[in-house]
Design a protein around this motif. Structure first.
Motif, PDB file in Angstrom:
ATOM      1  N   TYR A   1      92.535  42.769  40.471  1.00  0.00           N
ATOM      2  CA  TYR A   1      92.288  44.059  41.123  1.00  0.00           C
ATOM      3  C   TYR A   1      90.961  44.598  40.632  1.00  0.00           C
ATOM      4  CZ  TYR A   1      93.170  48.753  42.772  1.00  0.00           C
ATOM      5  OH  TYR A   1      93.112  49.940  43.423  1.00  0.00           O
ATOM      6  N   SER A   2      90.067  44.900  41.477  1.00  0.00           N
ATOM      7  CA  SER A   2      88.799  45.506  41.089  1.00  0.00           C
ATOM      8  C   SER A   2      88.326  46.408  42.180  1.00  0.00           C
ATOM      9  CB  SER A   2      87.761  44.413  40.823  1.00  0.00           C
ATOM     10  OG  SER A   2      87.530  43.646  42.008  1.00  0.00           O
ATOM     11  N   ALA A   3      87.921  47.622  41.816  1.00  0.00           N
ATOM     12  CA  ALA A   3      87.332  48.632  42.715  1.00  0.00           C
ATOM     13  C   ALA A   3      88.226  48.882  43.907  1.00  0.00           C
ATOM     14  CB  ALA A   3      85.961  48.198  43.167  1.00  0.00           C
ATOM     15  N   GLY A   4      89.497  49.018  43.710  1.00  0.00           N
ATOM     16  CA  GLY A   4      90.388  49.356  44.810  1.00  0.00           C
ATOM     17  C   GLY A   4      90.766  48.170  45.659  1.00  0.00           C
ATOM     18  N   GLY A   5      90.370  47.008  45.284  1.00  0.00           N
ATOM     19  CA  GLY A   5      90.725  45.871  46.103  1.00  0.00           C
ATOM     20  C   GLY A   5      92.147  45.457  45.899  1.00  0.00           C
ATOM     21  N   LEU A   6      92.597  44.651  46.761  1.00  0.00           N
ATOM     22  CA  LEU A   6      93.963  44.180  46.694  1.00  0.00           C
ATOM     23  C   LEU A   6      93.946  42.722  46.330  1.00  0.00           C
ATOM     24  CD1 LEU A   6      95.332  45.850  49.892  1.00  0.00           C
ATOM     25  CD2 LEU A   6      95.734  46.523  47.537  1.00  0.00           C
ATOM     26  N   CYS A   7      94.903  42.335  45.618  1.00  0.00           N
ATOM     27  CA  CYS A   7      94.989  40.948  45.186  1.00  0.00           C
ATOM     28  C   CYS A   7      96.252  40.367  45.733  1.00  0.00           C
ATOM     29  CB  CYS A   7      94.974  40.883  43.658  1.00  0.00           C
ATOM     30  SG  CYS A   7      94.987  39.208  43.022  1.00  0.00           S
ATOM     31  N   LEU A   8      96.096  39.409  46.519  1.00  0.00           N
ATOM     32  CA  LEU A   8      97.262  38.748  47.080  1.00  0.00           C
ATOM     33  C   LEU A   8      97.684  37.642  46.139  1.00  0.00           C
ATOM     34  CD1 LEU A   8      96.242  38.466  50.800  1.00  0.00           C
ATOM     35  CD2 LEU A   8      97.852  40.062  49.770  1.00  0.00           C
ATOM     36  N   ARG A   9      98.884  37.655  45.786  1.00  0.00           N
ATOM     37  CA  ARG A   9      99.390  36.638  44.890  1.00  0.00           C
ATOM     38  C   ARG A   9     100.545  35.942  45.549  1.00  0.00           C
ATOM     39  NH1 ARG A   9      97.306  36.425  40.248  1.00  0.00           N
ATOM     40  NH2 ARG A   9      99.055  35.189  39.490  1.00  0.00           N
ATOM     41  N   PRO A  10     100.612  34.723  45.333  1.00  0.00           N
ATOM     42  CA  PRO A  10     101.716  34.004  45.963  1.00  0.00           C
ATOM     43  C   PRO A  10     103.077  34.519  45.499  1.00  0.00           C
ATOM     44  CG  PRO A  10     100.119  32.475  45.013  1.00  0.00           C
ATOM     45  CD  PRO A  10      99.737  33.829  44.567  1.00  0.00           C
ATOM     46  N   ALA A  11     103.123  35.003  44.278  1.00  0.00           N
ATOM     47  CA  ALA A  11     104.433  35.443  43.781  1.00  0.00           C
ATOM     48  C   ALA A  11     105.019  36.545  44.635  1.00  0.00           C
ATOM     49  CB  ALA A  11     104.296  35.927  42.333  1.00  0.00           C
TER      50      ALA A  11
ATOM     51  N   GLU B   1     111.500  38.696  44.603  1.00  0.00           N
ATOM     52  CA  GLU B   1     112.901  39.093  44.796  1.00  0.00           C
ATOM     53  C   GLU B   1     113.060  40.611  44.855  1.00  0.00           C
ATOM     54  OE1 GLU B   1     115.150  37.450  41.682  1.00  0.00           O
ATOM     55  OE2 GLU B   1     114.761  35.373  42.232  1.00  0.00           O
ATOM     56  N   GLU B   2     111.961  41.291  44.563  1.00  0.00           N
ATOM     57  CA  GLU B   2     112.094  42.740  44.548  1.00  0.00           C
ATOM     58  C   GLU B   2     112.151  43.279  45.960  1.00  0.00           C
ATOM     59  OE1 GLU B   2     109.807  43.949  40.458  1.00  0.00           O
ATOM     60  OE2 GLU B   2     108.868  44.278  42.394  1.00  0.00           O
ATOM     61  N   LEU B   3     112.751  44.404  46.068  1.00  0.00           N
ATOM     62  CA  LEU B   3     112.866  45.019  47.379  1.00  0.00           C
ATOM     63  C   LEU B   3     111.549  45.666  47.734  1.00  0.00           C
ATOM     64  CD1 LEU B   3     116.281  46.761  46.896  1.00  0.00           C
ATOM     65  CD2 LEU B   3     115.839  44.587  48.026  1.00  0.00           C
ATOM     66  N   PRO B   4     111.113  45.472  48.900  1.00  0.00           N
ATOM     67  CA  PRO B   4     109.899  46.175  49.299  1.00  0.00           C
ATOM     68  C   PRO B   4     110.178  47.661  49.347  1.00  0.00           C
ATOM     69  CG  PRO B   4     110.640  44.628  51.000  1.00  0.00           C
ATOM     70  CD  PRO B   4     111.656  44.633  49.930  1.00  0.00           C
ATOM     71  N   ALA B   5     109.180  48.394  48.939  1.00  0.00           N
ATOM     72  CA  ALA B   5     109.349  49.833  48.926  1.00  0.00           C
ATOM     73  C   ALA B   5     109.309  50.349  50.336  1.00  0.00           C
ATOM     74  CB  ALA B   5     108.242  50.475  48.094  1.00  0.00           C
TER      75      ALA B   5
ATOM     76  N   PRO C   1     109.932  42.351  31.562  1.00  0.00           N
ATOM     77  CA  PRO C   1     109.439  42.159  32.941  1.00  0.00           C
ATOM     78  C   PRO C   1     108.685  40.870  33.156  1.00  0.00           C
ATOM     79  CG  PRO C   1     107.997  43.644  31.754  1.00  0.00           C
ATOM     80  CD  PRO C   1     109.090  43.274  30.795  1.00  0.00           C
ATOM     81  N   GLU C   2     108.681  40.057  32.132  1.00  0.00           N
ATOM     82  CA  GLU C   2     107.852  38.863  32.237  1.00  0.00           C
ATOM     83  C   GLU C   2     108.290  37.968  33.384  1.00  0.00           C
ATOM     84  OE1 GLU C   2     107.595  36.848  28.550  1.00  0.00           O
ATOM     85  OE2 GLU C   2     106.196  35.316  29.254  1.00  0.00           O
ATOM     86  N   SER C   3     109.569  37.949  33.665  1.00  0.00           N
ATOM     87  CA  SER C   3     110.059  37.084  34.733  1.00  0.00           C
ATOM     88  C   SER C   3     109.583  37.539  36.089  1.00  0.00           C
ATOM     89  CB  SER C   3     111.588  37.032  34.693  1.00  0.00           C
ATOM     90  OG  SER C   3     112.093  38.338  34.903  1.00  0.00           O
ATOM     91  N   LYS C   4     109.294  38.813  36.180  1.00  0.00           N
ATOM     92  CA  LYS C   4     108.835  39.324  37.464  1.00  0.00           C
ATOM     93  C   LYS C   4     107.337  39.128  37.641  1.00  0.00           C
ATOM     94  CE  LYS C   4     112.977  40.912  37.985  1.00  0.00           C
ATOM     95  NZ  LYS C   4     113.893  40.217  38.906  1.00  0.00           N
ATOM     96  N   PHE C   5     106.666  38.965  36.569  1.00  0.00           N
ATOM     97  CA  PHE C   5     105.218  38.815  36.634  1.00  0.00           C
ATOM     98  C   PHE C   5     104.875  37.482  35.988  1.00  0.00           C
ATOM     99  CE2 PHE C   5     104.552  43.115  37.976  1.00  0.00           C
ATOM    100  CZ  PHE C   5     105.592  43.808  37.410  1.00  0.00           C
ATOM    101  N   GLN C   6     105.002  36.435  36.783  1.00  0.00           N
ATOM    102  CA  GLN C   6     104.779  35.109  36.226  1.00  0.00           C
ATOM    103  C   GLN C   6     103.326  34.929  35.860  1.00  0.00           C
ATOM    104  OE1 GLN C   6     106.321  32.179  38.917  1.00  0.00           O
ATOM    105  NE2 GLN C   6     108.370  33.136  38.978  1.00  0.00           N
ATOM    106  N   GLY C   7     103.145  34.531  34.628  1.00  0.00           N
ATOM    107  CA  GLY C   7     101.801  34.264  34.144  1.00  0.00           C
ATOM    108  C   GLY C   7     101.091  35.476  33.613  1.00  0.00           C
ATOM    109  N   LEU C   8     101.698  36.670  33.725  1.00  0.00           N
ATOM    110  CA  LEU C   8     101.018  37.884  33.289  1.00  0.00           C
ATOM    111  C   LEU C   8     100.774  37.849  31.795  1.00  0.00           C
ATOM    112  CD1 LEU C   8      99.984  40.787  33.681  1.00  0.00           C
ATOM    113  CD2 LEU C   8     102.361  41.571  33.540  1.00  0.00           C
ATOM    114  N   PHE C   9     101.790  37.413  31.054  1.00  0.00           N
ATOM    115  CA  PHE C   9     101.663  37.416  29.604  1.00  0.00           C
ATOM    116  C   PHE C   9     101.196  36.064  29.076  1.00  0.00           C
ATOM    117  CE2 PHE C   9     103.314  41.544  28.989  1.00  0.00           C
ATOM    118  CZ  PHE C   9     104.262  41.729  29.973  1.00  0.00           C
ATOM    119  N   THR C  10     101.593  35.040  29.786  1.00  0.00           N
ATOM    120  CA  THR C  10     101.261  33.708  29.268  1.00  0.00           C
ATOM    121  C   THR C  10      99.840  33.319  29.599  1.00  0.00           C
ATOM    122  OG1 THR C  10     102.178  32.748  31.274  1.00  0.00           O
ATOM    123  CG2 THR C  10     103.661  32.962  29.357  1.00  0.00           C
TER     124      THR C  10
END
Lengths: 192, 519
Positions: free
Chosen positions: B303-313, B318-322, B282-291
């Motif tokens: 993400y902290s205390a229920g907050g949302l993190c907006l990421r440019p990715a 490319e994933e379909l929105p749920a 899944p690394e390609s879907k989460f850029q920078g997650l592992f690196t």
């Protein structure tokens, strides 16, 4: 001159001997028992057909037929000529008896069976002749019995029904005729 | 001494003769019992008669022990045609099943003439029969059965000695039975007037069990089938491989091998994936997650205390929105409540917030967009209703081309453009939350939020209706929210389905608390 005439006479006699009319050519021995077995089967067919006949299939009068019983102790004490004589006498009697039955049967199928039986009896005579057994069955319906055949005696008995006659016919072929042919000296020597 | 020697020799000779005689008698008795047992099954008439040679005849019958008497009580009278009657002495023997066997043996017979047989018991006729002896032969089985291999495959030659009976050898027929040893699969062959036969069509390299029995052919003589001989085992020659067959087999095998290799090589990738599937990364879907973050997903999300993190990715994911289910109403007051104090957050997250803010500023290009984003913040700051896990507090936000800033109403939005049914209606419970199509429920009131609900229906291609709005799709995967800008002027195929957008008007009751919205 005398010598020449004797020579010519001798030559003439020899020529006459070769060209004597009525001299039969020697027959090739018929040792294949399948021929006799075929005759036996046809005799059985005639007997079976006679059993189904109800009318128009009786003998006009009792006829003399040969004894068919074979006691090997007695049979083996006879030599081949005696056996052959017994067989040819029996065949003659049968030819006479079956011939008289032929004149009284009106059924067409039975008529053909009886004609067949008569031809087979004559053919068996030819087979016996081929095996050098002297046979007097020159004609199927010879009027007078050949010499040596007893009209009445231990070797014959009288039957009054057509079925009995044909049964005797079958038993005679299966017994004495078969024994004689299967033990013919000519065939034992490796003949065909 | 000579006298004593002669006496001894005589005694020895007598002893040997007695032994031989006893052996012959025993064998004869066994043979007799065998033939009696054989005839018991095949001959229905009584007395049962059989001839073993051309000079004898044996007749027997059986009586129950209860009714049976002594042998003297029975009379066996036989009469040949045109002859006087004769009598045979009857002998009794114990038989199987508690029965008594009575038999009579004639040592001198006449063939080819009818024989009448009558059996009396105490003067009473119990059996009467007429027969021709030459039609009732029951011979001993052939002897010296020999089975040999021939030079050819699948053949065996069987030879034997016929029963030593004069005048009958040309009238005998034989039955040869040959089966594969240990099985019942075999055949029976008939042989006439011959004492040998070549068995054809046998399996090469197989062991056969051969046995034979004899009977008269039924022309001049007839009778019953004799007992079978003891079986003789013999194996046929092993089969040779035909060179033509071998060569053809090799050629066909080679062709099949080449074809298999060709198919395997042409589908090697597919087969490799099936046999040794690649472990999805899944690394390609989460850029920078592992690196960058070493696999720390929370840190990656910020993400902290229920907050949302907006990421440019996510904006360009490319994933379909749920599928989104709008399950709650939001009080659309002007943003008065401040953003969550940054002081509550960890100091280390300042940089993240800055980055997010910078990203958000991109969107704040137009006044209505700025207003809309504020509304979003308000929404997420408001505590939502206690809904089931199926509900989502997220919504698709419509960046309306018209100036909807402030409290500009959205009444001009046509109902035709609102085919979807929003679940922001007041009073709806959590259990009613579901995604479906229908008319939007409009409600009036203060504080309206122009929102759009976007649903994915893979099998439907409903073109978006209404004016050409630009809007942002929000996908909530349960972990984070995915905002992706979209335009209604085109239909975006995201993966399998089409994003269908719709507008609805919603009014959140005043008594409800706003849904908290935090970045």
């Amino acid at each position: 001159m005398l010598h020449i005439s004797r020579g010519l006479l001798t030559l003439l006699l020899m020529l006459l001997e070769w060209t004597r009319p009525g001299r039969a050519s020697p027959l090739r021995p018929i040792c294949d028992l399948r021929v006799l077995k075929h005759f036996i089967e046809e005799a059985k067919d005639a007997e079976a057909a006679m059993l189904t006949c109800k009318e128009g299939c009786g003998l006009p009068e009792p006829v003399t037929v040969p004894q068919t019983k074979v006691d090997f102790n007695v049979w083996e004490r006879k030599n081949a000529p005696e056996q052959a004589k017994e067989v040819q006498s029996g065949l003659w009697l049968l030819s006479q008896a079956v011939g008289s039955l032929r004149g009284s049967v009106t059924d067409a199928t039975l008529h053909s069976h009886i004609d067949n039986s008569l031809r087979n009896i004559f053919s068996i005579g030819q087979v016996l002749r081929s095996l050098n057994f002297q046979v007097f069955l020159r004609a199927p319906c010879q009027e007078y019995p050949p010499p040596g055949v007893g009209v009445s005696g231990a070797e014959t008995w009288r039957v009054s029904s057509a079925s009995e006659l044909l049964q005797v016919h079958v038993n005679f072929l299966r017994g004495k005729v078969h024994l004689l042919l299967s033990n013919a000296a000519v065939c034992q020597q490796g003949g065909s | 001494e000579k006298k004593m020697t002669n006496d001894h020799l005589k005694k020895l000779l007598v002893y040997c003769m007695l032994c031989c005689t006893q052996k012959i008698i025993v064998q004869g008795a066994q043979t007799f019992q065998t033939k009696v047992a054989l005839l018991r099954h095949v001959e229905p008439n009584n007395p049962k008669c059989f001839a073993e040679g051309i000079r004898d005849l044996t007749c027997f019958w059986e009586e129950d022990e209860e009714r049976a008497g002594s042998a003297k009580q029975y009379s066996f009278i036989y009469t040949y045609q045109n002859e006087n009657s004769s009598e045979c002495n009857v002998t009794a023997l114990p038989a199987a099943g508690g029965r008594i066997l009575y038999f009579c043996r004639l040592s001198q017979t006449q063939l080819f003439v009818p024989l009448d047989i009558q059996v009396f018991r105490d003067g009473l006729l119990i059996h009467n029969r007429r027969l021709h002896i030459e039609l009732f032969f029951l011979l001993d089985p052939p002897v010296n059965l020999t089975v040999k291999r021939t030079e050819k495959q699948g053949q065996l030659k069987a030879s034997w000695m016929p029963p030593p009976l004069k005048y009958l050898d040309d009238s005998m027929m034989y039955e040869v039975s040959y089966v594969i040893a240990g099985t019942q699969m075999g055949q029976v062959e008939e042989v006439r007037a011959s004492s040998e036969v070549i068995l054809l069509g046998l399996q090469p390299g197989a062991k056969y069990s051969v046995r034979i029995r004899v009977k008269l052919d039924g022309v001049s003589y007839n009778g019953y089938w004799s007992a079978w001989t003891d079986p003789v085992l013999m194996a046929t020659l092993p089969g040779d491989l035909d060179p033509l067959i071998v060569s053809l087999t090799l050629i066909i095998s080679l062709i099949l091998t080449l074809l298999s290799l060709t198919v395997l090589l042409s589908h090697r990738r597919f087969l490799l994936n099936k046999i040794w599937p690649v472990i999805p990364n899944p690394e390609s879907k989460f850029q920078g997650l592992f690196t960058v973050y070493g696999g720390d997903f929370e840190e990656w999300l910020g993400y902290s205390a229920g907050g949302l993190c907006l990421r440019p990715a996510y904006f360009y994911s490319e994933e379909l929105p749920a599928p989104l289910e709008v399950l709650s109403e939001v009080s659309l007051d002007l943003p008065s409540s401040p953003l969550p104090p940054k002081a509550k957050q960890a100091p280390g997250e300042d940089e993240k917030l800055k980055r997010i803010d910078s990203l958000m500023e991109r969107w704040r290009e137009t006044p209505h967009e700025h207003w809309l984003m504020d509304q979003l913040r308000v929404l997420h700051q408001l505590p939502g209703p206690q809904c089931s896990q199926l509900e989502s507090q997220d919504a698709y936000v419509t960046l309306n081309a018209q100036n909807h800033s402030g409290e500009e109403p959205l009444d001009d939005i046509l109902e035709e453009t609102l085919p979807l049914q929003a679940l922001f209606a007041s009073g709806r419970t959590c259990s009613e939350s579901h995604s479906d199509l229908g008319s939007l429920q409009q409600s009036s009131g203060s504080g309206r939020l122009s929102t759009q609900s976007s649903f994915e229906y893979p099998n439907h291609t409903w073109p978006p209706k209404g004016p050409g709005y630009t809007y942002m799709a929000v996908a909530d995967s349960g972990v984070s929210m995915d905002y992706s800008p979209m335009s209604s002027s085109r239909i975006d195929y995201m993966g399998k389905g089409v994003i269908y957008t719709n507008e609805y008007r919603n009014e959140i009751p005043a008594h409800r608390q706003p849904i908290p919205f935090a970045f």
